[in-house]
Design a protein around this motif. Sequence first.
Motif, PDB file in Angstrom:
ATOM      1  N   THR A 201      23.747  29.724 -16.489  1.00 49.10           N
ATOM      2  CA  THR A 201      22.477  28.966 -16.080  1.00 49.10           C
ATOM      3  C   THR A 201      21.131  30.017 -17.637  1.00 49.10           C
ATOM      4  O   THR A 201      21.033  28.923 -17.611  1.00 49.10           O
ATOM      5  CB  THR A 201      21.604  29.836 -14.457  1.00 49.10           C
ATOM      6  OG1 THR A 201      22.436  29.465 -13.639  1.00 49.10           O
ATOM      7  CG2 THR A 201      20.181  29.016 -14.295  1.00 49.10           C
ATOM      8  N   GLU A 235      24.877  13.753 -20.845  1.00 49.02           N
ATOM      9  CA  GLU A 235      24.694  14.499 -19.878  1.00 49.02           C
ATOM     10  C   GLU A 235      22.796  14.478 -19.628  1.00 49.02           C
ATOM     11  O   GLU A 235      22.451  14.962 -18.498  1.00 49.02           O
ATOM     12  CB  GLU A 235      24.939  15.644 -19.283  1.00 49.02           C
ATOM     13  CG  GLU A 235      26.136  15.619 -19.614  1.00 49.02           C
ATOM     14  CD  GLU A 235      26.602  14.654 -18.539  1.00 49.02           C
ATOM     15  OE1 GLU A 235      26.589  14.442 -17.294  1.00 49.02           O
ATOM     16  OE2 GLU A 235      28.417  14.066 -18.596  1.00 49.02           O
ATOM     17  N   ASP A 244      11.199  16.161 -13.688  1.00 51.24           N
ATOM     18  CA  ASP A 244      11.796  17.743 -13.329  1.00 51.24           C
ATOM     19  C   ASP A 244      13.137  18.549 -13.858  1.00 51.24           C
ATOM     20  O   ASP A 244      13.893  17.398 -14.781  1.00 51.24           O
ATOM     21  CB  ASP A 244      12.148  16.891 -11.899  1.00 51.24           C
ATOM     22  CG  ASP A 244      11.282  16.892 -10.984  1.00 51.24           C
ATOM     23  OD1 ASP A 244      10.043  17.459 -11.037  1.00 51.24           O
ATOM     24  OD2 ASP A 244      11.612  16.333 -10.058  1.00 51.24           O
ATOM     25  N   TYR A 246      14.703  21.337 -13.476  1.00 54.53           N
ATOM     26  CA  TYR A 246      16.229  21.400 -12.985  1.00 54.53           C
ATOM     27  C   TYR A 246      17.165  20.745 -12.470  1.00 54.53           C
ATOM     28  O   TYR A 246      18.572  21.631 -12.719  1.00 54.53           O
ATOM     29  CB  TYR A 246      15.744  22.183 -11.435  1.00 54.53           C
ATOM     30  CG  TYR A 246      15.491  21.001 -10.369  1.00 54.53           C
ATOM     31  CD1 TYR A 246      16.365  20.625  -9.692  1.00 54.53           C
ATOM     32  CD2 TYR A 246      14.769  19.896 -10.593  1.00 54.53           C
ATOM     33  CE1 TYR A 246      16.152  19.305  -8.777  1.00 54.53           C
ATOM     34  CE2 TYR A 246      14.266  19.053  -9.988  1.00 54.53           C
ATOM     35  CZ  TYR A 246      15.468  18.560  -8.785  1.00 54.53           C
ATOM     36  OH  TYR A 246      15.477  17.546  -8.439  1.00 54.53           O
ATOM     37  N   LYS A 247      17.312  19.705 -13.006  1.00 48.72           N
ATOM     38  CA  LYS A 247      18.729  18.926 -12.682  1.00 48.72           C
ATOM     39  C   LYS A 247      19.442  18.713 -14.042  1.00 48.72           C
ATOM     40  O   LYS A 247      20.340  19.199 -14.096  1.00 48.72           O
ATOM     41  CB  LYS A 247      18.432  17.219 -12.310  1.00 48.72           C
ATOM     42  CG  LYS A 247      17.222  16.191 -12.856  1.00 48.72           C
ATOM     43  CD  LYS A 247      16.485  15.229 -12.282  1.00 48.72           C
ATOM     44  CE  LYS A 247      16.001  14.260 -13.234  1.00 48.72           C
ATOM     45  NZ  LYS A 247      15.493  12.912 -12.323  1.00 48.72           N
ATOM     46  N   TYR A 248      18.685  18.877 -15.048  1.00 47.86           N
ATOM     47  CA  TYR A 248      18.841  18.750 -17.029  1.00 47.86           C
ATOM     48  C   TYR A 248      19.689  20.444 -16.717  1.00 47.86           C
ATOM     49  O   TYR A 248      20.251  20.153 -16.838  1.00 47.86           O
ATOM     50  CB  TYR A 248      18.079  18.524 -17.127  1.00 47.86           C
ATOM     51  CG  TYR A 248      18.117  16.748 -17.216  1.00 47.86           C
ATOM     52  CD1 TYR A 248      18.326  15.719 -17.052  1.00 47.86           C
ATOM     53  CD2 TYR A 248      16.361  16.532 -17.201  1.00 47.86           C
ATOM     54  CE1 TYR A 248      18.416  14.499 -16.554  1.00 47.86           C
ATOM     55  CE2 TYR A 248      15.873  15.690 -17.172  1.00 47.86           C
ATOM     56  CZ  TYR A 248      17.300  14.562 -17.053  1.00 47.86           C
ATOM     57  OH  TYR A 248      17.029  13.074 -16.698  1.00 47.86           O
ATOM     58  N   SER A 250      20.824  22.086 -14.696  1.00 44.21           N
ATOM     59  CA  SER A 250      22.176  21.753 -13.408  1.00 44.21           C
ATOM     60  C   SER A 250      23.195  21.161 -13.952  1.00 44.21           C
ATOM     61  O   SER A 250      24.689  21.563 -14.704  1.00 44.21           O
ATOM     62  CB  SER A 250      21.865  21.070 -11.797  1.00 44.21           C
ATOM     63  OG  SER A 250      22.897  21.321 -11.516  1.00 44.21           O
ATOM     64  N   LYS A 251      22.988  20.269 -14.713  1.00 48.21           N
ATOM     65  CA  LYS A 251      24.043  19.037 -15.018  1.00 48.21           C
ATOM     66  C   LYS A 251      24.497  20.061 -16.965  1.00 48.21           C
ATOM     67  O   LYS A 251      25.603  19.894 -16.693  1.00 48.21           O
ATOM     68  CB  LYS A 251      23.817  17.747 -16.361  1.00 48.21           C
ATOM     69  CG  LYS A 251      22.932  16.600 -14.712  1.00 48.21           C
ATOM     70  CD  LYS A 251      22.438  15.708 -15.442  1.00 48.21           C
ATOM     71  CE  LYS A 251      22.266  14.294 -14.718  1.00 48.21           C
ATOM     72  NZ  LYS A 251      23.375  13.609 -14.019  1.00 48.21           N
ATOM     73  N   ASP A 254      27.017  22.895 -15.178  1.00 47.57           N
ATOM     74  CA  ASP A 254      28.475  21.859 -16.233  1.00 47.57           C
ATOM     75  C   ASP A 254      28.867  21.476 -16.652  1.00 47.57           C
ATOM     76  O   ASP A 254      30.414  21.501 -17.060  1.00 47.57           O
ATOM     77  CB  ASP A 254      28.244  20.529 -14.775  1.00 47.57           C
ATOM     78  CG  ASP A 254      27.891  20.940 -13.642  1.00 47.57           C
ATOM     79  OD1 ASP A 254      28.056  21.708 -13.018  1.00 47.57           O
ATOM     80  OD2 ASP A 254      27.358  19.773 -12.913  1.00 47.57           O
TER      81      ASP A 254
END
Length: 260
Positions: A201, A235, A244, A246-248, A250-251, A254
């Motif tokens: 992270t 991505e 937002d 947080y979603k990036y 997370s991407k 990955d």
Amino acid sequence: QLSPFNPDVHALRPYYGQQFISAEILKLLSESDLVNVKDKDVQDPYSFRCIPQVHGASKDVLNYFKKIIEIEVNSVTDNPIVFEKDEKIISGGNFHGQPLAMGMDYLAISLSELGNISERRVFNLISGERGLPKYLIKNSGLNSGFMITQYTSASIVSQNKQLCTPASVDSIVSSNGQEDHVSMGANSALKLFRVVNNLTTILSIELMNASQAFQIINKKSSRKIHSLIKEYRKEVPFIDKDTDLYKYISKGEDFINNKI
């Protein structure tokens, strides 16, 4: 500045990890226009200048732990041990997990430090220095930009530090006193697992900030760097207004796990 990565410097302190990391950085930046930037500061902050020393030390610990694992998977840890040819049965202590427990504690410390220095680089990137806008976004008074990513990274880095208290220094007597010293290696493994996930992270946050800064500066770099950012941008987009994040993050995790 590329002078801290000069091989002559690292020949005077020849740790393998330090020399390896320094050489990799030079390869990645060898085609960069940043080499030709005028009016550069004489020295960069430690979190950039000392990448070979810090990342290199972590790499050396990783190599050390790899040797422990290789010994362990090729060893006999049963008890008792049956020596068929000699017709002997010996009760020993090869089951004791101390080498693994201490190794995992050491590895957790080394990975935590990768996260620690990563957060410092993020802090420098959002601070409005070296030609970069504050928080890496236009209209920083109106937009928070990447400020909250540094908050997040700092919080996770702090948790990793707490997780680095060695489990292997602890022992509680069990089996009515027969098992009077144990390695607590399972706890070492659980803490290490959390540190590894946290580090992913943290590095995702640094990658997000670094790629944003790279495109703002808009200088030529190596083909490998440009290719990496091109893939990453499939991505995670360039951010020009608050959204937002947080979603990036997370991407990005990955992307690190699957593409790098």
